[in-house]
Design an enzyme around this catalytic site. Structure first.
Site: not given
Length: 788
Positions: A190, A243, A264, A298, A395
């Site tokens: 996806k 996330s 990840e 990231c 973040e």
């Protein structure tokens, strides 16, 4: 602008890339797309829009997959998987090679479509993303070719469910699909709802490459579609990039389902500049670290740590360089910073910056031209910040740099590691001794020395801590899509059910023989002061052990954490201690064999003791031989893959083979520098507890191995939930395995569970195979460019 004006001002003129080819592709599809299932596109339904973030214009309408569509995709993948795996690696390699060539042939179309859908500058799509996509398919074609030789005794996991983010849409697809196909798996993927178009174009390339139907399936939709994939009972492996919050949700969702999982996740990567660094080079590195892809990376170097003596000088250079950055239409080849992917993300960035200023941070944004309309945010510097500020911890995922200072290398490491994340880091110094001293001490999966954002298919990518676990790329990335062949033939664990009433009756007439807990190198009474009986197979009381509780676990974890010097001692010295443990166990072999026979009612105790001694010798031999690697990456320099210990590992040992199972888990853990809090067999713990007398006489430092007995599953939960435990291994019931995986989400620790299946601990592959080495270590890749 005429030539003379341009010559005098040195201003950039526009250099737009044509979108005509991409628009023609969209038009051929009538700007509407279904899902790609079983080798063909479905009829579009339940449509949502994907927009160009630079203009807000609708690019296309894309279908939303629900339960039926996901079921169809997984069914197609399941039916195709056996034939795809049975093709063999060399034949699969031809398909991967064909995909790599098709990516290259269509590179311009792919790059433009990526920029239209995502908003990143065309230079980045064209020069970084698409070449890396092709590189991953080429590289993994090689792994497919070499699979049998390089990964013996392994097979494909089965069907891989993959959910990818919007910041690198096609590159993340390649990172996941290429190793999955090389290993013999089939895929249901996806793409992110913001950026589905290049994945749909890739589906067409799969048809052109002649890929068998059902091998690659692509379904589009929102977060609910991803949840359908990750939770599907017929998906064997889940790979997610996104996330940390969603990563936690997926870990809970998949707990107890027996799925392999790689995550990840987020990052707050430090960019450390020492006073002897090439400051101009560091500034250019920062441009790549935080303003590449609008900071929507990231592993972005979003935390600038600069040595105090050069902080003012460096910040002045950064401000000047920020004033030269160009923000504008992403298809313009002279643009440095493109559009933020969506207004929701742009507003989130603005809100977090405002919150940082409210906390006391000072802000600098250059006086540069900003586009009218579209979804843009200026390059931003927050300075005079403190490590505890929200903007220094959380973040932001945008073009925002947070700056702070340090005085000494030790302080730099301390501040850098003061984060729940651990994805990447950059170290800038002209002193290679300093750089290579600091790099291994950083809690991050990737460290770049005098560089940043270097990626290659040969070098695994992934993080520590709440940045997730697992690696993508390289040899370590291939293991994520493989499983040992023996795993398919394992039988369920036979649970031991005790008759409590019978036990209490026996207890009143038996002699108290109590083993204490073992914490910090000392025998310790349980905090609660209670004991629990240990019964033989016929119900006779054969001993008692301490009834450990939460405080005992806390004390054991603290002792293990304080024994960190074990990780710093040489592998040779750790090997000597393990040899010594084996020697001392052999001196007491008859005593241990008698204890095992008493607990089991059998006569095979001497065989188990001999196997345990051999197991200790095996891991002593491996302690200084599990070498890292120098990856063959396309830079003038080296990428060093280092095997590092996990840290503190919790171990719930199996009931079967109570001494051998215990040693088979504890020995590899400590061989590679970890410290252990071990819970021995719930029903036959005596032999494992007697090991503390061997440890005490074998020069094993206090705290390296700690042993707590009691209600094993209750203690396991406490151990798994502990924030200072870095990994949890559990070998018990299926319910206990599910509990461990669900409880691990607090700090997203790595787990290794048996899902309720019993292995043969006497077998060398099942009891001492390469999976033990991988579970006991994590890979850190340190990139070191060289040359003037």
């Amino acid at each position: 602008m005429d030539i003379m004006t341009a010559f005098k001002t040195m201003d950039y003129g526009p250099a737009p890339e044509s979108a005509a080819e991409a628009q023609a592709w969209l038009e051929r599809h009538d700007y509407t797309f279904g899902h790609f299932i079983n080798g063909a596109f479905t009829t579009p339904n339940d449509l949502f829009e994907t927009r160009n973030p630079a203009t807000g214009e609708v690019l296309a309408q894309v279908s939303t997959a629900g339960e039926d569509e996901v079921n169809a995709a997984v069914t197609a993948a399941r039916q195709a998987q056996p034939d795809w795996e049975s093709l063999g690696g060399p034949k699969r390699a031809r398909f991967l090679y064909a995909l790599a060539r098709l990516v290259q042939k269509n590179s311009r179309l792919l790059a433009v479509l990526e920029t239209l859908d995502n908003g990143k500058p065309i230079r980045e799509s064209r020069d970084i993303d698409i070449p890396l996509v092709a590189r991953h398919f080429y590289h993994h074609a090689g792994w497919a070719q070499l699979l049998e030789a390089e990964f013996p005794h392994h097979q494909a996991v089965g069907v891989a469910g993959q959910v990818i983010p919007w910041n690198f849409p096609l590159l993340m697809l390649a990172w996941k699909i290429a190793p999955a196909l090389a290993a013999g798996n089939t895929v249901v993927l996806k793409p992110a709802e913001y950026t589905p178009l290049t994945a749909l174009l890739f589906a067409e390339l799969c048809v052109q490459a002649g890929l068998p139907k059902g091998v690659v399936n692509i379904v589009t939709g929102m977060g609910a579609t991803g949840a359908e994939i990750s939770g599907h009972p017929d998906v064997n492996k889940v790979a997610f990039t996104g996330s940390t919050e969603v990563g936690r949700i997926i870990r809970r969702q998949t707990a107890g389902q027996g799925k392999k999982l790689t995550l990840e996740l987020g990052g707050k990567s430090p960019f450390i500049v020492f006073d002897d660094a090439d400051l101009d080079g560091a500034v250019e590195g920062l441009v790549d670290a935080i303003w590449f892809n609008q900071g929507q990376v990231c592993c972005a170097g979003s935390r600038l740590l600069v040595q105090e003596s050069v902080a003012d000088k460096l910040l002045a250079k950064i401000r000047a360089r920020m004033g030269k950055l160009r923000v504008g239409a992403p298809l313009d080849k002279s643009i440095d910073i493109g559009a933020i992917v969506d207004p929701v993300q742009r507003n989130q960035i603005a809100d977090r910056v405002a919150a940082g200023v409210a906390e006391g941070a000072e802000i600098f944004q250059p006086d540069i031209a900003m586009p009218e309309g579209g979804c843009f945010y200026p390059p931003t510097l927050l300075y005079n910040t403190e490590p505890a500020m929200t903007v220094a911890q959380e973040e932001i995922f945008g073009p925002v740099l947070v700056s702070m200072t340090f005085r000494t290398p030790e302080e730099a490491v301390q501040i850098a590691n003061n984060s729940r994340y651990g994805l990447a880091a950059s170290v800038w110094s002209e002193n290679v001794n300093l750089a290579l001293d600091v790099a291994p001490r950083l809690k991050a999966g990737i460290v770049w020395v005098n560089g940043t954002n270097m990626f290659d298919a040969a070098a695994g990518f992934g993080g520590y801590r709440e940045s997730g676990y697992g690696r993508e790329g390289g040899r370590e990335g291939m293991f994520e899509y493989l499983k040992p062949r023996y795993a398919s033939a394992l039988k369920p664990v036979k649970l031991v059910l005790n008759n409590e009433a019978h036990m209490q009756q026996k207890l009143t007439t038996s002699v108290d023989q109590t083993r204490k807990l073992y914490i910090g190198g000392k025998q310790a009474r349980p905090d609660g002061g209670y004991d629990r009986p240990v019964f033989g197979p016929k119900g006779a009381l054969i001993g008692q052990v301490g009834e450990g509780n939460r405080k005992d676990i806390r004390n054991a974890v603290e002792a293990a954490a304080n024994a960190g010097a074990w990780a710093k001692t040489t592998a040779h010295n750790r090997a000597q201690v393990l040899y010594y443990i084996a020697e001392n166990l052999s001196l007491r072999a008859d005593e241990f064999a008698q204890t095992l026979n008493t607990m089991s009612g059998g006569s095979d105790g001497d065989d188990e003791v001999r196997a345990g001694i051999d197991r200790l010798f095996h891991w002593a031999a491996w302690a200084d031989k599990y070498d890292g690697a120098v990856h063959s990456v396309p830079i003038r320099g080296v990428a060093l893959a280092m095997h590092e210990p996990m840290g503190v590992i919790g171990i719930a040992a199996p009931d079967e083979a109570p001494l051998l199972g215990f040693l088979s888990l504890v020995a590899p853990a400590i061989a590679f520098g970890n410290r252990v809090v071990a819970l021995p067999s719930a029903h036959q713990p005596l032999a494992a507890l007697d090991m503390y007398q061997v440890f005490e006489t074998s020069d094993l430092p206090g705290g390296v191995v700690n042993i707590v007995t009691g209600n094993r599953d209750a203690l396991t939960r406490t151990l798994t939930e502990h924030g200072n435990v870095d990994a949890m291994w559990y070998f018990g019931s299926s319910e206990g395995s599910a509990m461990v995986e669900a409880a691990s989400t607090g700090n997203l620790k790595r787990t290794w569970v048996n899902d309720g299946f019993a292995r043969d601990w006497f077998d060398a592959t099942q009891g001492a195979g390469c999976e033990f080495r991988r579970a006991a270590t994590q890979v850190k890749n340190i990139w070191v460019p060289y040359g003037e």
